[in-house]
Design a protein around this motif. Structure first.
Motif, PDB file in Angstrom:
ATOM      1  N   PHE A 154      42.441  48.765  40.498  1.00 52.30           N
ATOM      2  CA  PHE A 154      43.890  48.737  40.702  1.00 52.30           C
ATOM      3  C   PHE A 154      44.543  47.756  39.732  1.00 52.30           C
ATOM      4  O   PHE A 154      44.075  46.630  39.579  1.00 52.30           O
ATOM      5  N   SER A 156      46.958  45.058  38.425  1.00 51.90           N
ATOM      6  CA  SER A 156      47.684  43.924  38.995  1.00 51.90           C
ATOM      7  C   SER A 156      47.668  42.792  37.975  1.00 51.90           C
ATOM      8  O   SER A 156      46.874  42.815  37.027  1.00 51.90           O
ATOM      9  N   ALA A 166      44.917  41.445  42.541  1.00 51.11           N
ATOM     10  CA  ALA A 166      44.370  42.392  43.519  1.00 51.11           C
ATOM     11  C   ALA A 166      42.940  42.024  43.895  1.00 51.11           C
ATOM     12  O   ALA A 166      42.557  42.060  45.069  1.00 51.11           O
TER      13      ALA A 166
END
Length: 229
Positions: A154, A156, A166
């Motif tokens: 993810f 981030s 994350a």
């Protein structure tokens, strides 16, 4: 004439028990090595293999600590460290051939993370309460690879190096869950998870060494503080 007493001395029960536990400890270390070799042969990416090996090794070591006497656990860990050093220095070609699929580029010419994992586990078991040590090693085993997986999956903001926001939250959440299972005090759970997440995110030494030591240290501090209070 009196019969001479036999000079043959049979080992006492305690000696037999100790030797039996030492043999079991040796088998436990061999089991950890077999686990590493098995992981290298899985059809997964290198990082996935490393995360699986990380979690499985830590869980196996902690599980063994519930079966073997604590002193034997420490001897077995020391034996594992010596064995890694021996194979790395004396049989380096075998080491690279068999464990190469788990090694990162910076580990090709240096000691592997598994070595520091064993060192961190041994030092934690020597310096802190064993139950606290189990908690800290499980934080390393699960929270660290979870941070890496979430951080790479993810997008981030970066915190430092390869650490992301994350991944830091994933590390905290996993360590919190481990603490919720193993610890009783809510402040210890929060402090341990926070320490684990910060240590994983900040590049200070090898996190296989720093995560269990710092996490266990903060729990011990909270316990001594509550006892003094």
């Amino acid at each position: 004439t009196r019969c001479k007493k036999s000079s043959l001395q049979f080992p006492t029960y305690s000696k037999i028990a100790t030797m039996s536990w030492l043999y079991v400890g040796a088998i436990a270390i061999v089991s950890v090595i077999i686990l590493q070799l098995f992981t290298t042969r899985l059809s997964l990416s290198k990082e996935s293999k490393r995360r699986l090996q990380h979690a499985a090794t830590g869980q196996l070591l902690v599980g063994i600590s519930y079966v073997l006497p604590l002193s034997i656990c420490k001897i077995a860990l020391l034996g594992g460290i010596v064995l890694v050093l021996y194979v790395y220095n004396v049989h380096n070609s075998f080491y690279k051939k068999e464990f190469g699929p788990l090694l990162r580029d910076n580990e090709q010419d240096g000691l592997p993370g598994a070595f520091w994992f064993l060192v961190g586990t041994l030092l934690t078991s020597l310096l802190f309460d064993f139950h606290v040590g189990r908690y800290a090693v499980l934080c390393l085993s699960y929270a660290d690879p979870m941070a890496a997986w979430v951080g790479s999956s993810f997008k981030s903001p970066k915190i430092s190096g390869s650490s992301t926001l994350a991944g830091c939250f994933a590390c905290f959440g996993t360590a919190f869950l481990v603490g919720w299972i193993l610890l009783d005090n809510k402040w210890e759970i929060i402090a341990g998870a926070l320490t684990c997440a910060i240590t994983e995110s900040v590049p200070i030494g090898n996190d296989n060494l720093t995560i269990p030591l710092f996490t266990a240290a903060i729990i011990e501090y909270f316990r001594s503080y509550s006892t003094d209070g």
